[in-house]
Design a protein around this motif. Structure first.
Motif, PDB file in Angstrom:
ATOM      1  N   TYR A  37       1.754  -3.126  13.670  1.00  0.00           N
ATOM      2  CA  TYR A  37       2.107  -2.281  12.543  1.00  0.00           C
ATOM      3  C   TYR A  37       1.724  -0.848  12.875  1.00  0.00           C
ATOM      4  CZ  TYR A  37       2.854  -6.289   9.464  1.00  0.00           C
ATOM      5  OH  TYR A  37       3.336  -7.440   8.880  1.00  0.00           O
ATOM      6  N   LYS A  38       2.521   0.062  12.335  1.00  0.00           N
ATOM      7  CA  LYS A  38       2.273   1.488  12.500  1.00  0.00           C
ATOM      8  C   LYS A  38       1.884   2.074  11.155  1.00  0.00           C
ATOM      9  CE  LYS A  38       4.978   5.713  13.398  1.00  0.00           C
ATOM     10  NZ  LYS A  38       6.338   6.212  13.762  1.00  0.00           N
ATOM     11  N   GLN A  39       0.830   2.894  11.149  1.00  0.00           N
ATOM     12  CA  GLN A  39       0.426   3.572   9.922  1.00  0.00           C
ATOM     13  C   GLN A  39       0.435   5.076  10.170  1.00  0.00           C
ATOM     14  OE1 GLN A  39      -3.628   3.103   8.342  1.00  0.00           O
ATOM     15  NE2 GLN A  39      -2.745   2.812   6.310  1.00  0.00           N
ATOM     16  N   PRO A  40       1.510   5.752   9.803  1.00  0.00           N
ATOM     17  CA  PRO A  40       1.593   7.209   9.975  1.00  0.00           C
ATOM     18  C   PRO A  40       0.704   7.913   8.965  1.00  0.00           C
ATOM     19  CG  PRO A  40       3.529   6.383   8.835  1.00  0.00           C
ATOM     20  CD  PRO A  40       2.717   5.178   9.218  1.00  0.00           C
ATOM     21  N   PRO A  41       0.651   9.236   9.000  1.00  0.00           N
ATOM     22  CA  PRO A  41      -0.197   9.970   8.055  1.00  0.00           C
ATOM     23  C   PRO A  41       0.093   9.656   6.590  1.00  0.00           C
ATOM     24  CG  PRO A  41       0.453  11.408   9.840  1.00  0.00           C
ATOM     25  CD  PRO A  41       1.201  10.124  10.038  1.00  0.00           C
ATOM     26  N   SER A  42       1.293   9.219   6.281  1.00  0.00           N
ATOM     27  CA  SER A  42       1.619   8.839   4.896  1.00  0.00           C
ATOM     28  C   SER A  42       0.842   7.605   4.446  1.00  0.00           C
ATOM     29  CB  SER A  42       3.115   8.564   4.764  1.00  0.00           C
ATOM     30  OG  SER A  42       3.467   7.400   5.511  1.00  0.00           O
ATOM     31  N   ARG A  43       0.273   6.888   5.388  1.00  0.00           N
ATOM     32  CA  ARG A  43      -0.581   5.714   5.177  1.00  0.00           C
ATOM     33  C   ARG A  43       0.181   4.416   4.911  1.00  0.00           C
ATOM     34  NH1 ARG A  43      -6.032   7.041   4.750  1.00  0.00           N
ATOM     35  NH2 ARG A  43      -6.317   4.809   5.105  1.00  0.00           N
ATOM     36  N   GLN A  44       1.486   4.465   4.718  1.00  0.00           N
ATOM     37  CA  GLN A  44       2.199   3.200   4.515  1.00  0.00           C
ATOM     38  C   GLN A  44       2.280   2.430   5.823  1.00  0.00           C
ATOM     39  OE1 GLN A  44       6.057   3.404   2.659  1.00  0.00           O
ATOM     40  NE2 GLN A  44       6.148   1.187   2.414  1.00  0.00           N
ATOM     41  N   MET A  45       1.990   1.154   5.767  1.00  0.00           N
ATOM     42  CA  MET A  45       2.029   0.295   6.940  1.00  0.00           C
ATOM     43  C   MET A  45       3.465  -0.148   7.191  1.00  0.00           C
ATOM     44  SD  MET A  45      -1.107  -0.308   8.125  1.00  0.00           S
ATOM     45  CE  MET A  45      -1.264  -1.989   8.715  1.00  0.00           C
ATOM     46  N   ILE A  46       3.917   0.079   8.418  1.00  0.00           N
ATOM     47  CA  ILE A  46       5.293  -0.215   8.781  1.00  0.00           C
ATOM     48  C   ILE A  46       5.314  -1.209   9.926  1.00  0.00           C
ATOM     49  CG2 ILE A  46       7.461   0.785   9.613  1.00  0.00           C
ATOM     50  CD1 ILE A  46       6.341   3.507   8.514  1.00  0.00           C
ATOM     51  N   LEU A  47       6.083  -2.267   9.787  1.00  0.00           N
ATOM     52  CA  LEU A  47       6.205  -3.250  10.863  1.00  0.00           C
ATOM     53  C   LEU A  47       6.925  -2.624  12.041  1.00  0.00           C
ATOM     54  CD1 LEU A  47       5.964  -6.237  11.828  1.00  0.00           C
ATOM     55  CD2 LEU A  47       8.274  -6.540  10.908  1.00  0.00           C
ATOM     56  N   VAL A  48       6.327  -2.747  13.217  1.00  0.00           N
ATOM     57  CA  VAL A  48       6.934  -2.233  14.441  1.00  0.00           C
ATOM     58  C   VAL A  48       7.635  -3.346  15.192  1.00  0.00           C
ATOM     59  CG1 VAL A  48       6.493  -1.152  16.683  1.00  0.00           C
ATOM     60  CG2 VAL A  48       5.203  -0.402  14.662  1.00  0.00           C
ATOM     61  N   ILE A  49       6.912  -4.452  15.393  1.00  0.00           N
ATOM     62  CA  ILE A  49       7.455  -5.517  16.209  1.00  0.00           C
ATOM     63  C   ILE A  49       6.716  -6.814  15.916  1.00  0.00           C
ATOM     64  CG2 ILE A  49       5.943  -5.270  18.224  1.00  0.00           C
ATOM     65  CD1 ILE A  49       8.593  -5.283  19.915  1.00  0.00           C
ATOM     66  N   ARG A  50       7.387  -7.917  16.142  1.00  0.00           N
ATOM     67  CA  ARG A  50       6.869  -9.236  15.802  1.00  0.00           C
ATOM     68  C   ARG A  50       7.133 -10.185  16.960  1.00  0.00           C
ATOM     69  NH1 ARG A  50       9.788 -13.505  13.697  1.00  0.00           N
ATOM     70  NH2 ARG A  50       8.769 -14.872  12.197  1.00  0.00           N
ATOM     71  N   GLN A  51       6.167 -11.048  17.240  1.00  0.00           N
ATOM     72  CA  GLN A  51       6.310 -12.003  18.339  1.00  0.00           C
ATOM     73  C   GLN A  51       5.898 -13.392  17.866  1.00  0.00           C
ATOM     74  OE1 GLN A  51       7.005 -11.335  21.929  1.00  0.00           O
ATOM     75  NE2 GLN A  51       7.068 -13.558  22.080  1.00  0.00           N
ATOM     76  N   GLU A  52       6.716 -14.375  18.144  1.00  0.00           N
ATOM     77  CA  GLU A  52       6.350 -15.758  17.855  1.00  0.00           C
ATOM     78  C   GLU A  52       5.793 -16.380  19.128  1.00  0.00           C
ATOM     79  OE1 GLU A  52      10.372 -15.848  15.284  1.00  0.00           O
ATOM     80  OE2 GLU A  52       9.529 -17.817  15.729  1.00  0.00           O
ATOM     81  N   ALA A  53       4.659 -17.039  19.025  1.00  0.00           N
ATOM     82  CA  ALA A  53       3.949 -17.509  20.206  1.00  0.00           C
ATOM     83  C   ALA A  53       4.736 -18.532  21.019  1.00  0.00           C
ATOM     84  CB  ALA A  53       2.598 -18.095  19.800  1.00  0.00           C
ATOM     85  N   TYR A  54       5.604 -19.287  20.385  1.00  0.00           N
ATOM     86  CA  TYR A  54       6.327 -20.311  21.123  1.00  0.00           C
ATOM     87  C   TYR A  54       7.492 -19.729  21.925  1.00  0.00           C
ATOM     88  CZ  TYR A  54       9.896 -20.180  17.431  1.00  0.00           C
ATOM     89  OH  TYR A  54      10.866 -19.792  16.554  1.00  0.00           O
ATOM     90  N   LYS A  55       7.796 -18.464  21.681  1.00  0.00           N
ATOM     91  CA  LYS A  55       8.852 -17.798  22.441  1.00  0.00           C
ATOM     92  C   LYS A  55       8.238 -17.104  23.644  1.00  0.00           C
ATOM     93  CE  LYS A  55      12.116 -16.976  18.679  1.00  0.00           C
ATOM     94  NZ  LYS A  55      12.897 -15.958  17.928  1.00  0.00           N
TER      95      LYS A  55
END
Lengths: 116, 115
Positions: A37-55
């Motif tokens: 997750y990315k949290q810019p100065p605005s403070r909102q948490m934004i999803l950057v990337i997701r990984q599933e362990a079985y992949k």
């Protein structure tokens, strides 16, 4: 207990260059999810990337990609062609869907500075 | 598409005053809902999560409470604020299915300063 460790409190990168943020985690499970997750100065948490362990294939999203090393329990984020807008706090997170709870475990974050 | 809103965005409250932060999710049903707190320069601390109406799990003993009066509404409250309650509060919801299943998405956050 599962833990997530981000050992780099702060990183710097020159604009247009590549930077890698590190994340390690501890779990005895084989199936789980990992996130950045990315949290810019605005403070909102934004999803950057997701990984599933079985992949086995590493996830990619435009300039963002991960290096998922399951045996080493490592999940690093690579940002290519860094831009000024990439400056933010980055959090690594873990989720085990089979744990019987609904918790997401976050690391302490890495502050990324992008130099013009 | 699903959206999450929380308010107020910023508030300054005196010690001993009550608190109410509200969060609503649109475009989905029966979401898992979360309240996190982020102290200055720190990571995220899970405060509460809810898997359904009236079902609240507390992670940390504290001066705060949470309620879920409706399926897509999650409220964080306090009867008497302490200085240590200051921080940035984030509401989040979890997807069940789809391409990004098992992912949590966050609201805009609420800055609370207790003076």
């Amino acid at each position: 207990a599962q833990t997530v460790t981000q050992s780099q409190p702060e990183m710097s990168v020159q604009e247009a260059e590549t930077v890698t943020l590190s994340c390690t985690y501890d779990t005895s499970e084989s199936d789980y999810y990992l996130f950045w997750y990315k949290q810019p100065p605005s403070r909102q948490m934004i999803l950057v990337i997701r990984q599933e362990a079985y992949k086995q294939q590493n996830a990619t999203e435009n300039r963002f990609s991960v290096n998922f090393q399951k045996a080493a329990k490592s999940f690093s984020l690579k940002i290519s062609d860094s831009q000024l807008g990439d400056a933010a706090m980055y959090f690594c997170a873990y989720r085990n869907p089979l744990s019987g709870t609904y918790k997401y475990i976050f690391g302490t974050g890495t502050r990324l500075k992008v130099l013009a | 598409s699903q959206t999450i809103h929380q308010w107020p965005a910023t508030l300054v409250q005196p010690v001993g005053s009550p608190l109410s932060l509200e969060c609503t999710v649109e475009g989905t049903s029966n979401p898992n809902l979360y309240w996190y707190r982020q102290a200055a320069g720190r990571g995220l601390q899970l405060l509460f999560y809810s898997v359904g109406i009236g079902q609240i799990s507390s992670e940390v003993p504290q001066n705060l409470s949470a309620s879920r009066p409706q399926d897509r509404q999650f409220i964080l409250s306090s009867k008497k604020l302490l200085l240590s309650d200051s921080g940035f509060y984030l509401c989040a919801w979890r997807t069940w299915t789809g391409v990004n299943g098992n992912t949590i998405y966050f609201g805009e956050g609420s800055w609370l300063t207790v003076v």
